[in-house]
Each structure stands twice: as C-alpha cells, then as structure tokens.
Motif scaffolding. Structure first.
Motif, PDB file in Angstrom:
ATOM      1  N   TYR A 169     -24.041  49.678  75.106  1.00  0.00           N
ATOM      2  CA  TYR A 169     -23.551  50.359  76.292  1.00  0.00           C
ATOM      3  C   TYR A 169     -23.487  49.427  77.511  1.00  0.00           C
ATOM      4  O   TYR A 169     -22.570  49.506  78.311  1.00  0.00           O
ATOM      5  N   GLU A 189     -35.750  53.384  70.886  1.00  0.00           N
ATOM      6  CA  GLU A 189     -35.212  54.008  72.085  1.00  0.00           C
ATOM      7  C   GLU A 189     -34.686  52.931  73.016  1.00  0.00           C
ATOM      8  O   GLU A 189     -35.316  51.888  73.187  1.00  0.00           O
ATOM      9  N   SER A 190     -33.538  53.174  73.616  1.00  0.00           N
ATOM     10  CA  SER A 190     -32.971  52.222  74.573  1.00  0.00           C
ATOM     11  C   SER A 190     -31.853  52.881  75.360  1.00  0.00           C
ATOM     12  O   SER A 190     -31.108  53.713  74.825  1.00  0.00           O
ATOM     13  N   ASP A 191     -31.730  52.510  76.633  1.00  0.00           N
ATOM     14  CA  ASP A 191     -30.638  52.986  77.465  1.00  0.00           C
ATOM     15  C   ASP A 191     -29.425  52.060  77.379  1.00  0.00           C
ATOM     16  O   ASP A 191     -28.373  52.380  77.932  1.00  0.00           O
ATOM     17  N   TYR A 192     -29.582  50.933  76.684  1.00  0.00           N
ATOM     18  CA  TYR A 192     -28.557  49.901  76.725  1.00  0.00           C
ATOM     19  C   TYR A 192     -27.739  49.779  75.438  1.00  0.00           C
ATOM     20  O   TYR A 192     -26.708  49.122  75.426  1.00  0.00           O
ATOM     21  N   ASN A 194     -26.991  51.954  71.334  1.00  0.00           N
ATOM     22  CA  ASN A 194     -27.281  53.061  70.434  1.00  0.00           C
ATOM     23  C   ASN A 194     -28.194  52.554  69.326  1.00  0.00           C
ATOM     24  O   ASN A 194     -27.793  51.708  68.524  1.00  0.00           O
TER      25      ASN A 194
END
Length: 203
Positions: A169, A189-192, A194
């Motif tokens: 992302y 888990e990561s916001d950056y 998938n």
C-alpha cells in the motif's frame, strides 16, 4: 565483473557471504547467498546508480555501481567502487512510478491493480542449492512471474520452487521497514502492505 560485463562476481576467502542487496531510489532486491562465492546477473537491471551491499557475518561491505547502457555491448561504462568502510545502508526513500498492465485475462491475474506495487519473494530449490530473492515489482511483471512458477511446478527440476506476492500500500514506509528487517514481510499485521499474499504458489 565477468568478461561480458553482465554479471557481478563476489568472492570471500573463508567467510561466507550471507546476502547481497542491490538498491536505489526505485529498486530493491535481496539475494540470499550463504556461500563464499556468488555470481549475480546484471543484464536485466534497469539503468541507474545503485548501492550494492554484501553482508559478511555482522559487517556490510558497501559498493557503488552505475549502469548507463547495455552491459553486453560495452564493459567500460560500469564503474564499481568499493567503500572501505563496513557499514549498513539502513534506510532509503522509495518513489516508484505507477506501472501499467500489459493485458487483461479471465484469471487470478485480473485482480492486479495498475497503481499498486508488489513485494515478491521467490525461492529456487534443488537437491544441491537454494536461492531466495526478494524485490519490489511493477504490476506488469506479476503475470509473467505467476505463469513461470506454474510451468516450473510441472517440471521435475522446478516443482519445489516457491513464489509469494504481496500487495504493497505504501512503498516508502514498507521499504523503510523491510530494509531494517528482512523478515518484515512475514508480519501478521501492517498498515503498509497486505499481510495475506495476493498469490502463493503453495496454495
């Protein structure tokens, strides 16, 4: 460099080379070595200036390379300078241009988004050796990689090869963390990116 100028040859007398990273502002690739000698192909490397860092035990040997034209045509253009200091390049800013899909097919590849980058982990396994490479890829490259691993799975030589593809992302933040931790792509888990692979050859 080899005599054709399309490969970089690294060799250590006694201590194994753990891995080699090739990177610049819009390219990053990690090559697992685990040997005292390795030969790395450069013919498909895009033109530009690169940092090449080889990990030997706890040390990083840093080199610089400039690719300005076809390696096979002329060796003189490539200038590799070894940095005498042993240090690790810990962070690099990534600014990658959007890719374009070459074709659309009624298959899993149709899910590839044109404005997305992908983190690709590729493993080549045989009875004699194992090679693992990790790199950021443009969308148009993913279809070919998936087609290739499916063909390899049907062969005796390539049936143990593996391919993981992750949708990224935020390339800047993802690459910053991946450079500091080569196992970052395994996070749950990561916001950056998938954390669930877009494609896995093991599924």
């Amino acid at each position: 460099m080899n005599k054709n100028g399309d490969s970089l040859i690294l060799e250590s007398e006694k201590i194994k080379i753990d891995q080699v990273d090739i990177l610049n502002e819009d390219y990053f690739e990690t090559i697992k070595v685990d040997s005292i000698k390795t030969k790395i192909g450069l013919d498909k490397l895009p033109y530009g200036n690169y940092v090449i860092q080889a990990k030997v035990e706890k040390h990083w040997i840093v080199m610089y390379m400039e690719k300005t034209k076809n390696l096979r045509a002329d060796l003189d253009f490539t200038d590799i300078i070894t940095n005498a200091k042993l240090k690790k390049v810990s962070k690099i800013t990534i600014d990658v241009k959007d890719g374009q899909l070459l074709s659309k097919q009624h298959s899993v590849e149709n899910q590839i988004e044109e404005k997305t980058m992908y983190w690709v982990v590729s493993e080549t396994n045989s009875r004699f050796s194992s090679t693992k490479t990790m790199s950021l890829k443009y969308p148009e490259e993913i279809n070919d990689l998936i087609a290739k691993i499916r063909l390899e799975a049907k062969s005796e030589v390539g049936r143990n090869n593996k391919l993981l593809v992750y949708e990224v992302y935020n390339t800047v933040e993802f690459m910053s963390k991946q450079l500091r931790n080569c196992k970052y792509y395994k996070k749950t888990e990561s916001d950056y990116f998938n954390v669930i692979p877009f494609y896995s050859s093991e599924d």
